[in-house]
Every structure is written in C-alpha cells, then in structure tokens.
Design a protein around this motif. Structure first.
Motif, PDB file in Angstrom:
ATOM      1  N   MET A 123     -22.012 -14.418 -22.049  1.00 34.31           N
ATOM      2  CA  MET A 123     -22.261 -15.801 -21.806  1.00 34.31           C
ATOM      3  C   MET A 123     -23.609 -16.021 -21.106  1.00 34.31           C
ATOM      4  N   VAL A 124     -24.350 -17.182 -20.866  1.00 29.60           N
ATOM      5  CA  VAL A 124     -25.688 -17.425 -20.604  1.00 29.60           C
ATOM      6  C   VAL A 124     -25.701 -16.749 -19.243  1.00 29.60           C
ATOM      7  N   PHE A 156     -26.683 -13.577 -26.531  1.00 32.22           N
ATOM      8  CA  PHE A 156     -27.386 -13.423 -25.297  1.00 32.22           C
ATOM      9  C   PHE A 156     -27.792 -11.925 -24.976  1.00 32.22           C
ATOM     10  N   PRO A 158     -30.954 -10.897 -25.443  1.00 34.37           N
ATOM     11  CA  PRO A 158     -32.170 -10.734 -24.838  1.00 34.37           C
ATOM     12  C   PRO A 158     -32.347 -10.724 -23.418  1.00 34.37           C
ATOM     13  N   THR A 190     -33.771 -15.907 -27.586  1.00 36.24           N
ATOM     14  CA  THR A 190     -32.460 -16.766 -27.892  1.00 36.24           C
ATOM     15  C   THR A 190     -32.879 -17.607 -29.042  1.00 36.24           C
ATOM     16  N   GLY A 191     -31.758 -17.822 -29.784  1.00 36.39           N
ATOM     17  CA  GLY A 191     -31.600 -18.654 -31.057  1.00 36.39           C
ATOM     18  C   GLY A 191     -30.913 -17.678 -31.911  1.00 36.39           C
ATOM     19  N   LEU A 192     -29.725 -17.514 -31.693  1.00 34.16           N
ATOM     20  CA  LEU A 192     -28.829 -16.584 -32.179  1.00 34.16           C
ATOM     21  C   LEU A 192     -28.984 -16.223 -34.026  1.00 34.16           C
ATOM     22  N   THR A 296     -43.817 -22.268 -31.100  1.00 38.84           N
ATOM     23  CA  THR A 296     -42.569 -22.456 -30.509  1.00 38.84           C
ATOM     24  C   THR A 296     -41.344 -22.541 -31.324  1.00 38.84           C
ATOM     25  N   PRO A 494     -36.545 -24.271 -18.313  1.00 33.74           N
ATOM     26  CA  PRO A 494     -35.408 -24.510 -17.469  1.00 33.74           C
ATOM     27  C   PRO A 494     -34.195 -24.574 -18.505  1.00 33.74           C
ATOM     28  N   VAL A 495     -32.979 -24.115 -18.136  1.00 31.04           N
ATOM     29  CA  VAL A 495     -31.786 -24.075 -18.735  1.00 31.04           C
ATOM     30  C   VAL A 495     -30.815 -25.142 -18.106  1.00 31.04           C
ATOM     31  N   THR A 496     -30.306 -26.209 -18.923  1.00 34.89           N
ATOM     32  CA  THR A 496     -29.421 -27.086 -18.149  1.00 34.89           C
ATOM     33  C   THR A 496     -28.070 -26.926 -18.604  1.00 34.89           C
ATOM     34  N   TYR A 497     -27.100 -27.673 -17.789  1.00 39.10           N
ATOM     35  CA  TYR A 497     -25.672 -27.435 -17.854  1.00 39.10           C
ATOM     36  C   TYR A 497     -25.314 -26.185 -17.249  1.00 39.10           C
ATOM     37  N   THR A 498     -25.705 -25.630 -16.114  1.00 38.20           N
ATOM     38  CA  THR A 498     -25.163 -24.598 -15.422  1.00 38.20           C
ATOM     39  C   THR A 498     -25.029 -24.976 -14.048  1.00 38.20           C
ATOM     40  N   ASP A 499     -24.298 -24.202 -13.211  1.00 35.37           N
ATOM     41  CA  ASP A 499     -23.838 -24.548 -12.083  1.00 35.37           C
ATOM     42  C   ASP A 499     -24.747 -24.251 -10.969  1.00 35.37           C
TER      43      ASP A 499
ATOM     44  N   ILE B  80     -28.069 -22.908 -28.898  1.00 34.98           N
ATOM     45  CA  ILE B  80     -28.727 -22.339 -29.806  1.00 34.98           C
ATOM     46  C   ILE B  80     -28.318 -20.776 -30.049  1.00 34.98           C
ATOM     47  N   GLU B  81     -27.645 -20.228 -29.080  1.00 35.16           N
ATOM     48  CA  GLU B  81     -27.349 -18.783 -28.834  1.00 35.16           C
ATOM     49  C   GLU B  81     -25.798 -18.679 -28.962  1.00 35.16           C
ATOM     50  N   MET B  82     -25.191 -19.361 -27.965  1.00 31.64           N
ATOM     51  CA  MET B  82     -23.353 -19.441 -28.297  1.00 31.64           C
ATOM     52  C   MET B  82     -22.805 -20.519 -28.942  1.00 31.64           C
ATOM     53  N   VAL B 188     -19.759 -26.388 -17.885  1.00 31.78           N
ATOM     54  CA  VAL B 188     -20.390 -25.229 -17.057  1.00 31.78           C
ATOM     55  C   VAL B 188     -19.768 -23.880 -16.780  1.00 31.78           C
TER      56      VAL B 188
END
Lengths: 522, 364
Positions: A123-124, A156, A158, A190-192, A296, A494-499, B80-82, B188
């Motif tokens: 996971m991320v 994930f 990378p 990333t970008g599976l 990009t 930045p990566v969103t939806y993370t705690d 885009i990954e999971m 999350v």
C-alpha cells in the motif's frame, strides 16, 4: 598521449550523424551519412568518416557514445521482439486490470507469452497488500512456455522495492542464474499500468538492444580504436553498454534529448528553447541547467501507454520537405522527405515545399535559385511560409512559459525556416555544427540515474536522502565517476487522502563519465 | 438547458460506445472527476467479453427494482497505482443487497464527470445488472454531500465501502457530511483508495431525485466530439451551451489549500475574441468565469476548458501555459438552481462572496 576525444553518433530514421569532440568541447570532425537498413552499415560509415578526418589523432578517442531510435522502430515495426512472461505482484488489488490491457492486439500477441497476477505488493504507506505468493510464481513459470524474459511489476515498488528484488532472486533460483528478469522499479515511477507496460516493452527489447550494442562494439573494434562505449538515454545522460542492454526502453527519446543538449552546448546557452528543424518535423524542447525539461504526461510508444521520463517535446509537422498544397497553400501534413533534391521546385521538381517558400522569401538554400513561378504559386508559397512561422511562433511562446528572454537555439538542416525575430523568445542563435547537434549531444553527455520515494512529510529529508542515494547509485552503475556525481533535480509532489501529510520525491543524479577510457592510454 | 432527453426504450451501452462515453464524461467532469483513460480500457474489455449493458430510464424501473449509486473514492496519486480488485465490486453489491434486504437490479454513477462516469458501465456488465441513465450530479463535484438526492431531501439509508484486500464496511450516518467524514477515515485506513456504494433507491424515490439522461448525453457529446469536423462547435451545440471565449492561457496560478488544489487561470482571446480577457477560478473543478469583473458563469452551472482544435476536455491539473483553449459553459440541471441546490453547490458553498446568476446560452 592525451586521450581526451569523445566520438558521438546519432542514428536517426534518415541520417546517421557522427562528431568528434575534444576535452574543451570543440568539434574536431563531423559527418552525415545515410542510415542503413541494418543500422550497422550507417554507424560504420559515420564512424569511419570522422576517424578519417582526424587522421593520426584517432588514437586520442577514448569514448564512443551512441544515440539511436532503434528501440522505437522495433516496437513500431513489431520487429525482432522477445517474448515476455509478465508477473504482477499485488493481488487481490488491481485484478480488475490484467497486464497489457489496452495494448494493440497484434503487439500484445507477439510479446506476451503469459501473465500472472499473484499475491504481494504494497500500500502507499508500505504495508503489504498480501503476503508474496512464491508458490503461485513458481507454478506460473512452470506452466508458461516459450518466453525469453520475465517482467515483474509490484504495486508501489518504486517506494517499496524489496518484493520485486526477492522475486528476481526466486525466478533465477527456479529457472537458472542467467534468466533475464526485468523489474518495474528500474523503469518508471508510480502509475501501475503505464510502468508495467514500459517494463514489458523493455524486456521485449533485449535482443534488439543487444544487436545494436554488439554492432557498436564490432565497429569500434574494426576501427582499432581503444574506447569505452556508451548509450544515450532519454533524459540527456549516458549509460554503459551493459546497462543499455538491460534498460533499452530508456534509449527511446534520446534523439530529442541529445539534440537539446547538443544545441545548448554549441550555443553556450544553459537555459534556452531549442528548435530542431528536420525534413519532416520541427521538434521543440527546453533546456534548463543544461538538461532537457521533462514531460510529466504519459506517452504512447507504438500504441502502448508508458510513463517513463521523456523530454518535453513539441513536434510540429513543419520541415524543409513539408509540402505546400498548390491549390490552397495549406502546409503539410505530407513531406517529400529525403526526396527533396528531386521533387522540390528549387531542385527542378514539381512539388512546392516549405524550402521553396523560404527560398522565395530570400533564404539561400544550397546556392540554388528558384525557377520563375506563376504569381498565384508565389502568393500561395508566401501564405504557407507565414502559416509555418505562425505555428513556430505559437510553439515557442507555449514552451517559454511566458519568459520572453530565453534565447532560441536553431539547429537542423531546415533551420532557415525559422525567422530571426520571433516574439516570445530572446536572441536567435544559429550555432556552427547545428546540423549535427544530435551527435554533439551524445558526445558531451553525463551519466545519470533517477529514483522515486514516497514518505511521510516529517520524514521528508530522510526520503530525499534515500532517493538521492539510490539515484547516485544508478548514475554510478550507468558509468558516472563516483567522485564527481551530483544531484541535478529534486521533484516533490504531495499525496492526498492520507492520515498524515505524505509526499512523493523524485531525484535525478548525474556526473561526468569515469575516465576508464584513459586507463590504457594515460 | 441541459441535456435531459433520456435513453429510448431498449437502449444499450456497447463496447463501441465506451470511447464516446469517456470523452463525454471528461467534458462533464468540468475540469475534475479524474482521468478517464484507465476506466475506459477496462470497461471496453468487460463489455467485449460480456456484451452490452441495458440503459434504462427511471420510468422503466419496476416496483422490484433497486438502484445503487457507485463510485471510486480517494487520492488520484494512489489511484493510478493501487487499482481496484476484480472482487471489490462483487463484495460491494453483495453487502449492499444484504443491508437492503433485497436484490440490487441496477447501478447508477454517483457522478457522470470523469472516470466515475465511465466505470459503472463496466461494473454493470460484469454483474449482469442494468445501468440507470442518470447520475447524482450531472457533472463532477468534490464532496459526497453535493448530490442531487441530498438536494431533493432523500436520506441515505446506508453506504458500503470496499477496499482492494476485501475489507467491507457498512456505514450508517446521520447525514452526508458525517458520511463524507467517515468514508474519508475508512478510505485512509484502506490505503487511500476505496470503492463505494450508497443511496439505495427505488423507482419511487429516484424520481425527481436524480439527474436524468446524463449517460446517454455523455455518449452523444462524446460521439459529437470524436466524429465532428468542427468538434468545439459540435460539443457546444450538443450540450446547448456556448463558447465563452477562444484563446490561449497566458497566466496560471496554482496553490494547495486545505487539501484542495485551488488556482486561477487567465485566458486571452485570440482571433475574433482578440482583446478580451477571462479569468477562471478553480478548486479541483472549474468554478467561476469572470470577464471585466462580471461573472459570466459559475457553479453550479458547468464550465469546461476544452482544446481549441480537438474539443477534448482539459482537466484542471492538465492546464498549461500557452495552451490554445475554448471556454465552454452550459446550464446545470434545474435541481441545482433550487435554494437547497444553491446552498449545497452555489458559489458561496465554495467560499466565493458572489450572487449566483443563472447561465443562459445568450450570455456574452
């Protein structure tokens, strides 16, 4: 003897260019030869021509650098591709999207020997999605027939590389130590699906890359020069021949990257817009700190979406051979290409081209002059040239991002199509040897590597350090001098939806080549 | 007015329609809604394997029909990954049936804009269900509370979230703001990406609470875009909207605030529009278009920036300096122009201190 000369070769679709450059960056010899069907013939002719120009100085050549479109051509022509067994680590995640989804059917059938989606992946935040299914991988390898290479893509990977590495070991244990295994972490960010596509393409290109690397080694040996050989990659840096055979997909896009770096070098501009006007297209790019600005966006190669880094190139259908519609004055999209010397009006042919339009406007092309033209044709040619200039002006303005002070470096055989004053750009520079800028770019390249890392924002510094270390290691692996390699680019997203605040860092390292080539002559 | 003519009886979505659906959904994304490409390739594949999906109107629903709203939720960077699991959607629908105590017979897109407008057709095909020719937004909005059922006062009985490893959660919250909060926390915990099913609806409750005709409209708009020789004009005509300006992007200002990508874009007119200047305000989606201090269009009406030549939608994160673009606007579904609709999704709901002026095609 001072063995400070570098020989750069660029194999394009039409021409194979070669140059020799000395330690101070001066061009000592250059040539343009026709690209041969077997590639080797063109390389041989180009290398022989510049060595002949050097005469007795030839033994000062200690490095040979090659840029080539061979990998792209093999994919587009579906020629000489290896068969690949594709393993995805991450099930049950991503099972809605099987490997090679969306590939052109013919290409997928040619390349894919079989695929498996097995338990594994991360996971991320690095938590395993599922335990690695080692038995599943062994069963897949046992039931799949007729493959030359294995491509492994972990979710994930990378930022969590260890599983893919473990699978590489497992595959070699199971099938033998010389089995070719390719890991997605070495190919893209990333970008599976896009990274997996690029990894499978890369695995399929092994034999193609081998044949070019062998051709280069053969030609260098035939010429009797004692030189280390390198390949140009798409970010304007070099890799060793071994590395190129392992990562051939990274040679795709090296042509534009070399052209941009070469133009920057020849003009002395570290920051500039570069336009390379050929027979069929004009390729525009931007050089920042001496390196090409990267795109990009995902790119399609032979109908396959991929995400490895490529230079940010804007291609226009405007070249010296671009045809002008004799009834409407419309520009292109056709081109007479290398037949320009038979078909253009300037050369006694019957097809109006942009070269004819430029000649009418006063450009001196090959010392020739136009036959007298009916007024209507002259008027249409004028319109066409104005249209082409407008397109070039728009493209330059778009790439400049609003900075009007960047110099515009014009290279390539059709450079006369670019006027001296273009709004949106600063001074127009037309450096000497601009017609072989691609080969110059290959000859002056540094060795480089790139690595990505996803981490918590408060571990940001550690993540940058870790990615930097990995990028430096890749650069050294590619041939950089360990003492002079440095970080040239750090990108944070930045990566969103993370705690907790999370960031993705991407680091590029580059350095001058280790002076291995001098070991025998110094 | 927006496109409201729903699918005719016996209508279907076939594999050959998916590219048009994706191109249209990108237009309805009004700058957001996520990239449609990945959703498109998988939906095409599933429809090729399982055949076309019946596209039904609210009027065609019978007393035994139960409709579920479907969507992906989470971070695009992770999405885009999971990618989703093959069983994720099965689990979701199975749990939804258990919670509802009766079979699900039809799916509906939570939003027609972007990838969430494309994926449900693949899911319906895989599960052998019908697809309702409707969605909950008529476009893309960033929050779960900004749905037409909420405007209509329809309570959400329950929501189900499923993740890639097989965790399923049934959520019963007192309102949609709490649902958004709980769903985010669970997402999350699941690795920043989930699939969600919510708002179980019958023919009776769906009537007047959903935005009808949007799947067939997206397909029509997509076909117009992909087949017309003048795609920009064709798309505008199909939507009953107008091109506010044709020009190029001359300034781009982006910033991240409170987890949203905010920004503004300046577009200078070219050709017949030379000398005119418009500013576009963004927050994931396109929100407000201004010219000479006057609002030309704003949420909840629809604004999409399209490529000036191809007519293809450009999402807010893909906007670039120097792009040649056309600014396209069209009226929202009437439900958004009600006091409750404007309270949820009007300019003030996005923090703009301006009075909503309904967009008419004649505005310019």
């Amino acid at each position: 003897m001072n063995r400070d000369l570098s020989l750069g070769v660029d194999v394009g679709g039409t021409n194979t260019d070669a140059v020799v450059i000395d330690g101070a960056g001066r061009v000592l010899a250059s040539t343009k030869q026709a690209t041969s069907d077997d590639v080797t013939g063109g390389i041989r002719a180009a290398i022989a021509a510049v060595l002949a120009q050097l005469g007795e100085q030839r033994s000062r050549v200690s490095r040979v650098m090659l840029g080539t479109t061979h990998a792209t051509n093999a994919i587009v022509a579906r020629r000489d591709l290896d068969r690949v067994a594709a393993i995805r680590l991450g099930a049950p995640a991503a099972t809605e999207y099987p490997p090679l989804l969306g590939w052109p059917k013919g290409l997928a059938g040619l390349v894919l020997a079989g695929s498996a989606m097995v338990g594994g992946g991360h996971m991320v935040d690095g938590t395993p999605i599922a335990p690695l299914d080692r038995d599943g991988i062994r069963r897949f390898l046992d039931r799949t027939e007729g493959f030359d290479a294995v491509a492994v893509t972990g979710i994930f990977s990378p930022s969590s590389p260890e599983q893919e590495l473990a699978v590489a070991e497992l595959v070699r244990e199971h099938l033998g130590p010389h089995t070719r295994v390719f890991l997605s972490q070495d190919i893209g960010p990333t970008g599976l699906l896009e990274r997996e596509n690029a990894t499978v393409l890369n695995a399929a290109l092994y034999s193609v890359a081998r044949s070019v690397t062998e051709a280069l080694v053969t030609v260098v040996a035939e010429e009797g020069i004692d030189a280390v050989t390198f390949f140009a990659q798409n970010d304007g840096t070099l890799m060793s021949l071994d590395y190129a055979a392992q990562y051939p997909v990274l040679t795709i896009g090296s042509g534009p990257a070399n052209s941009i770096r070469g133009a920057a070098h020849l003009s002395g501009a570290e920051h500039a817009i570069v336009v390379d006007v050929g027979g069929t297209t004009s390729d525009l790019g931007v050089v920042v700190n001496g390196f090409p600005r990267e795109s990009t966006l995902p790119r399609e190669i032979g109908g396959v979406r991929t995400n490895f880094r490529m230079p940010d190139i804007l291609s226009l259908g405007i070249g010296g051979g671009t045809t002008v519609d004799p009834r409407t004055g419309a520009v292109g999209p056709g081109s007479v290409g290398h037949r320009i010397t038979e078909q253009a009006l300037l050369f006694g042919g019957g097809t109006p081209t942009l070269t004819d339009a430029a000649a009418l406007a006063g450009a001196v092309v090959g010392g020739r002059s136009l036959p007298s033209l009916p007024p209507v044709t002259s008027a249409l040619l004028k319109t066409a040239l104005e249209d082409a200039r407008q397109q070039l002006e728009d493209a330059v303005e778009r790439l400049s991002l609003g900075r009007a002070d960047l110099p515009l470096v014009v290279v390539g055989g059709g450079g006369f199509l670019v006027p001296d004053g273009l709004p949106g750009a600063g001074q127009v520079l037309r450096p000497e040897h601009g017609d072989v800028a691609n080969a110059v770019g290959a000859a002056i390249s540094l060795a480089g590597g790139r690595a990505d890392q996803i981490s918590s924002l408060h571990d940001r510094e550690a993540a940058v350090a870790q990615a930097s270390e990995a990028a430096v290691a890749k650069a050294i692996h590619a041939g950089a001098d360990p003492l002079r390699v440095s970080i040239v680019d750090i990108l944070e997203t930045p990566v969103t939806y993370t705690d907790h605040p999370t960031v993705k860092v991407s680091v590029k390292a580059a350095g001058p080549l280790a002076r291995l080539g001098e070991k025998t002559g110094a | 007015m927006p496109p409201t003519s729903p699918a005719s009886a016996g209508a279907q979505v076939a594999a050959a329609d998916v590219a048009a659906l994706a191109a249209g959904a990108a237009i309805f994304g009004t700058g957001g809604g996520g990239a449609v490409h990945t959703a498109q390739v998988v939906a095409e594949q599933v429809l090729l394997e399982n055949g076309p999906v019946p596209l039904v109107t609210v009027d065609e629903l019978g007393p035994d029909d139960l409709v579920m709203l479907m969507s992906g939720i989470g971070a695009p960077t992770v999405g885009i990954e999971m990618l989703s699991s093959r069983h994720q959607i099965d689990l979701l629908v199975r749990e939804a049936q258990a919670a509802a105590g009766r079979p699900i017979t039809a799916l509906m897109a939570a939003e027609i804009g972007g990838s969430n407008g494309v994926s449900p057709v693949g899911w319906a095909s895989r599960l052998g269900l019908k697809l309702l020719d409707a969605d909950g937004m008529g476009r893309a909005f960033p929050s779960a509370a900004m749905v037409s059922m909420n405007v209509a006062g329809l309570p959400c009985d329950f929501a189900i979230l499923s993740d890639v490893v097989g965790n399923v959660s049934v959520i019963k919250t007192i309102d949609l703001h709490w649902l958004e909060r709980h769903a985010r926390a669970l997402t999350v915990a699941s690795g920043s990406i989930c699939l969600g099913a919510h708002y179980p609806m019958t023919a009776e409750t769906a009537r007047g609470a959903v935005v009808e005709g949007t799947v067939s409209a997206a397909i029509r708009v997509g076909h117009a875009l992909l087949s017309a020789s003048e795609p920009v004009a064709a798309v505008a005509a199909e939507l009953g909207g107008s091109i506010l300006l044709t020009g190029k992007i001359t300034d781009l200002d982006r910033r991240t605030e409170d987890g949203f990508a905010r920004g503004s874009v300046t577009i200078a007119g070219t050709g017949a529009d030379r000398g005119r200047l418009q500013r576009l305000e963004l927050q994931n989606e396109n929100l407000v278009v201004l010219e000479d201090g006057e609002v030309l269009a704003s949420v909840p009406d629809n604004v999409t920036v399209i490529d000036a030549e191809t007519g293809q939608a450009i999402t807010t994160e893909m906007l670039r300096y120097g792009q040649r673009v056309a600014v396209l606007a069209w009226a929202c579904d009437p439900i958004w122009r009600t006091p409750r609709g404007l309270e949820l999704a009007g300019p003030q709901a996005f923090g703009y201190d301006l009075t909503y002026v309904p967009f008419k095609e004649t505005t310019r």
